[in-house]
Design an enzyme around this catalytic site. Structure first.
Site, PDB file in Angstrom:
ATOM      1  N   ARG A 191       5.733  18.987  16.849  1.00  0.00           N
ATOM      2  CA  ARG A 191       6.647  17.875  16.555  1.00  0.00           C
ATOM      3  C   ARG A 191       7.958  18.339  15.908  1.00  0.00           C
ATOM      4  O   ARG A 191       8.689  17.545  15.328  1.00  0.00           O
ATOM      5  CB  ARG A 191       5.981  16.822  15.658  1.00  0.00           C
ATOM      6  CG  ARG A 191       4.756  16.141  16.291  1.00  0.00           C
ATOM      7  CD  ARG A 191       5.154  15.404  17.558  1.00  0.00           C
ATOM      8  NE  ARG A 191       4.098  14.535  18.059  1.00  0.00           N
ATOM      9  CZ  ARG A 191       3.213  14.864  18.992  1.00  0.00           C
ATOM     10  NH1 ARG A 191       3.247  16.087  19.527  1.00  0.00           N
ATOM     11  NH2 ARG A 191       2.309  14.004  19.409  1.00  0.00           N
ATOM     12  N   LEU A 192       8.265  19.623  16.032  1.00  0.00           N
ATOM     13  CA  LEU A 192       9.547  20.130  15.534  1.00  0.00           C
ATOM     14  C   LEU A 192      10.573  20.035  16.664  1.00  0.00           C
ATOM     15  O   LEU A 192      11.102  21.032  17.150  1.00  0.00           O
ATOM     16  CB  LEU A 192       9.396  21.569  15.032  1.00  0.00           C
ATOM     17  CG  LEU A 192       8.447  21.754  13.847  1.00  0.00           C
ATOM     18  CD1 LEU A 192       8.359  23.231  13.456  1.00  0.00           C
ATOM     19  CD2 LEU A 192       8.908  20.923  12.654  1.00  0.00           C
TER      20      LEU A 192
END
Length: 213
Positions: A191-192
């Site tokens: 989720r970066l």
């Protein structure tokens, strides 16, 4: 169902996106990504969600098709009696969201909206398939109707009336959105995600900023 939903996850690992990858003009960047979406065989890559809001700030959304980018504007067409057209008449601000999930990308375009000129609307109308042109006459978009049969009857009536050369209805035409911000999102592992936002400055230039995911 709630448990099932909580376990739905996707590993975003198809690509990355850095500042050095960006075009200085967001419209050029958008065109590159649109070409990528088309090459990836995404069904209707020009389909997007249009968000509008009433004068009392009640939002609404619907799916539309982007039909052009000209002179820095995003173009789409509709019946002027539709909810979206009425709301844009009250509050001329809109958002376009392009959800290209199969290539783990999305683009969000925010800006002001006004009417496209009549000649451009006329020219585009006559490029549409015949059934779509007749359908524009038969449908009073967003109005309540009593049955499918009523809609089909209206279509038959306009088909008989206009034949193969229906004119553009006065109640149908184009809108153009002038982007104030355009955000490009590329999914990343953990989720970066990579997010870059172009913002129009008072000098009518573009400022580029990376956003935290």
């Amino acid at each position: 169902m709630s448990d099932d939903l909580s376990q739905m996850r996707e590993d975003y690992s198809l690509g990355s996106f850095r500042r050095t990858d960006l075009e200085e003009c967001p419209l050029e960047q958008f065109s590159k990504w649109m070409n990528d979406a088309n090459s990836a065989k995404i069904i209707e890559p020009n389909a997007c969600t249009l968000v509008t809001s009433s004068i009392s700030s009640i939002p609404s959304t619907r799916s539309i098709l982007l039909k052009g980018i000209e002179s820095g504007y995003f173009l789409f067409f509709t019946n002027f009696g539709s909810r979206k057209a009425r709301e844009l008449g009250q509050n001329p601000q809109g958002v376009l969201h392009f959800p290209w999930w199969s290539i783990q990308r999305q683009v969000t375009v925010e800006g002001s909206v006004d009417l496209l000129d009549e000649q451009s609307s006329e020219e585009y109308f006559h490029t549409r398939p015949l059934e779509s042109r007749l359908g524009a006459w038969a449908s009073r978009q967003s109005e309540v109707i009593d049955s499918r049969e009523s809609l089909e009857k209206a279509f038959e009536e306009v088909s008989e009336r206009f034949g193969k050369n229906p004119p553009k209805p006065s109640f149908w035409g184009g809108f153009r959105l002038r982007p104030q911000t355009i955000e490009f999102w590329q999914g990343r592992t953990g989720r970066l995600h990579d997010r870059f936002r172009y913002s129009r400055t008072t000098e009518n230039e573009w400022k580029i900023e990376r956003l935290s995911p």
